[in-house]
Design a protein around this motif. Structure first.
Motif, short mmCIF file in Angstrom:
data_model
loop_
_atom_site.label_atom_id
_atom_site.label_comp_id
_atom_site.label_asym_id
_atom_site.label_seq_id
_atom_site.Cartn_x
_atom_site.Cartn_y
_atom_site.Cartn_z
N UNK A 3 78.86 38.46 14.22
CA UNK A 3 77.48 38.61 14.02
C UNK A 3 76.64 38.30 15.47
N UNK A 4 76.87 37.64 16.28
CA UNK A 4 76.43 37.35 17.44
C UNK A 4 76.50 38.72 18.40
N UNK A 5 77.60 39.26 18.31
CA UNK A 5 77.78 40.59 19.03
C UNK A 5 76.96 41.69 18.28
N UNK A 6 76.82 41.74 17.01
CA UNK A 6 76.09 42.71 16.56
C UNK A 6 74.56 42.29 16.83
N UNK A 7 74.16 41.23 17.12
CA UNK A 7 72.77 40.99 17.28
C UNK A 7 72.58 41.24 18.74
N UNK A 36 71.18 35.76 13.51
CA UNK A 36 72.01 36.52 13.73
C UNK A 36 72.68 37.02 12.55
N UNK A 37 73.10 38.22 12.52
CA UNK A 37 72.97 39.43 13.34
C UNK A 37 71.76 40.00 13.47
N UNK A 38 70.65 39.62 12.96
CA UNK A 38 69.55 40.02 13.72
C UNK A 38 69.10 39.89 15.03
N UNK A 39 68.62 40.78 15.89
CA UNK A 39 68.50 40.56 17.05
C UNK A 39 67.39 39.71 17.55
N UNK A 40 66.59 39.26 16.70
CA UNK A 40 65.28 38.36 17.19
C UNK A 40 65.42 37.53 18.11
N UNK A 41 66.64 36.65 18.15
CA UNK A 41 66.48 35.44 18.86
C UNK A 41 66.92 36.11 20.28
N UNK A 42 67.73 37.05 20.48
CA UNK A 42 68.07 37.64 21.98
C UNK A 42 66.91 38.49 22.38
N UNK A 43 66.02 39.13 21.68
CA UNK A 43 64.81 39.67 21.98
C UNK A 43 63.95 38.77 22.60
N UNK A 95 80.98 32.31 11.44
CA UNK A 95 80.94 31.89 12.95
C UNK A 95 79.82 32.70 13.28
N UNK A 96 78.99 31.99 14.22
CA UNK A 96 77.76 32.77 14.81
C UNK A 96 76.69 32.97 13.68
N UNK A 97 76.59 32.23 12.37
CA UNK A 97 75.65 32.62 11.43
C UNK A 97 74.95 31.24 11.25
N UNK A 98 73.62 31.44 11.18
CA UNK A 98 73.06 30.14 10.88
C UNK A 98 73.68 29.37 9.58
N UNK A 99 73.89 28.06 9.51
CA UNK A 99 74.30 27.33 8.55
C UNK A 99 73.80 27.39 7.08
N UNK A 100 72.49 27.52 7.15
CA UNK A 100 71.79 27.76 5.69
C UNK A 100 71.97 28.99 5.13
N UNK A 101 72.12 29.99 5.79
CA UNK A 101 72.72 31.48 5.55
C UNK A 101 74.09 31.70 4.99
N UNK A 102 75.00 30.70 5.46
CA UNK A 102 76.41 30.60 4.94
C UNK A 102 76.30 29.64 3.64
N UNK A 143 68.60 21.19 0.90
CA UNK A 143 69.31 19.77 1.09
C UNK A 143 70.51 19.74 1.44
N UNK A 144 71.44 20.89 1.08
CA UNK A 144 72.96 20.75 1.13
C UNK A 144 72.90 21.21 2.77
N UNK A 145 72.19 22.22 3.33
CA UNK A 145 72.19 22.37 4.65
C UNK A 145 72.08 21.30 5.65
N UNK A 146 70.89 20.59 5.26
CA UNK A 146 70.59 19.37 6.13
C UNK A 146 71.81 18.29 5.97
#
Length: 234
Positions: free
Chosen positions: A181-185, A153-160, A63-70, A83-86
């Motif tokens: 993950x999003x709360x942490x971001x 996320x959880x890196x803050x880059x997107x929110x910054x 939840x809240x994490x990019x699909x590729x990371x999962x 390829x699998x992420x796509x």
């Protein structure tokens, strides 16, 4: 749902009434504005079944994490992650049944100044447009999607980045998020964060929790210095 200055908001059980004053509002999408639980669980369930994985563990951490990371975390060694992420992304784009807006989300978005709102989501832009449309929610003019950041996320880059695009300092913004993950971001970005819904996990100090937006009221004002402010009452 009312957003009138003379209408105090009802308070959720266990939550004291409080006010947060901000200049910009940053929303996650899935679980925060849009309930896409049925689609998410269906797609990741098929992924888990294909590789004999624990779906409960995947859902707990995705939840809240990019699909590729999962995919990178759970797929067998040697898997073509891109390829699998796509493939999973393509599945998500054609499945919209059951996607709805969270209670009060549409009214809240309509009540906010358009140039003070940003979407910050782990979905790519195509999927974000599809899910916001399926939920009948207007896409904010400012949107930081997965394809616009190098660290999810959880890196803050997107929110910054969203705060920068809206022209505000992180301390002058407010984040709404539903997943750990999003709360942490949001917290890592130095932005006041409100957690929403049932999947937040243990909350960091200072993070308020609400069930949905049905008990929220908001007003917009201009202060003595000519700066526009947005007041949320919970």
């Amino acid at each position: 749902m009312s957003f009138r200055p003379d209408a105090p908001a009802p308070v959720s059980a266990g939550l004291s009434a409080s006010t947060i004053i901000t200049r910009a509002v940053l929303f996650d999408m899935d679980g925060t504005l849009v309930d896409s639980t049925a689609v998410v669980e269906q797609v990741w369930g098929e992924f888990a079944a294909r590789y004999g994985l624990d779906i409960a563990e995947i859902l707990r951490t995705s939840h809240g994490v990019q699909a590729g990371d999962t995919v990178r975390r759970f797929a067998p060694v040697g898997t073509d992650v891109a390829a699998l992420t796509a493939e999973l992304g393509a599945m998500e784009r054609v499945r919209t049944e059951g996607i709805v807006a969270l209670p009060g989300a549409a009214e809240l978005l309509r009540s906010l100044p358009a140039d003070a709102v940003a979407l910050v989501t782990s979905a790519d832009r195509i999927l974000a447009d599809i899910r916001m449309g399926a939920a009948k929610l207007a896409m904010p003019a400012t949107a930081v999607t997965a394809d616009l950041v190098t660290r999810g996320k959880p890196h803050p880059e997107g929110y910054l980045r969203a705060a920068e695009l809206l022209g505000v300092e992180p301390a002058d913004a407010l984040v709404f998020e539903d997943a750990p993950a999003g709360i942490a971001a949001g917290v890592a970005a130095g932005i006041r964060t409100v957690a929403i819904g049932p999947n937040t996990g243990p909350l960091p100090d200072g993070v308020m929790h609400i069930a949905d937006y049905s008990a929220v009221s908001v007003t917009t004002d201009v202060d003595d210095a000519g700066i526009r402010t947005i007041s949320f009452r919970f």
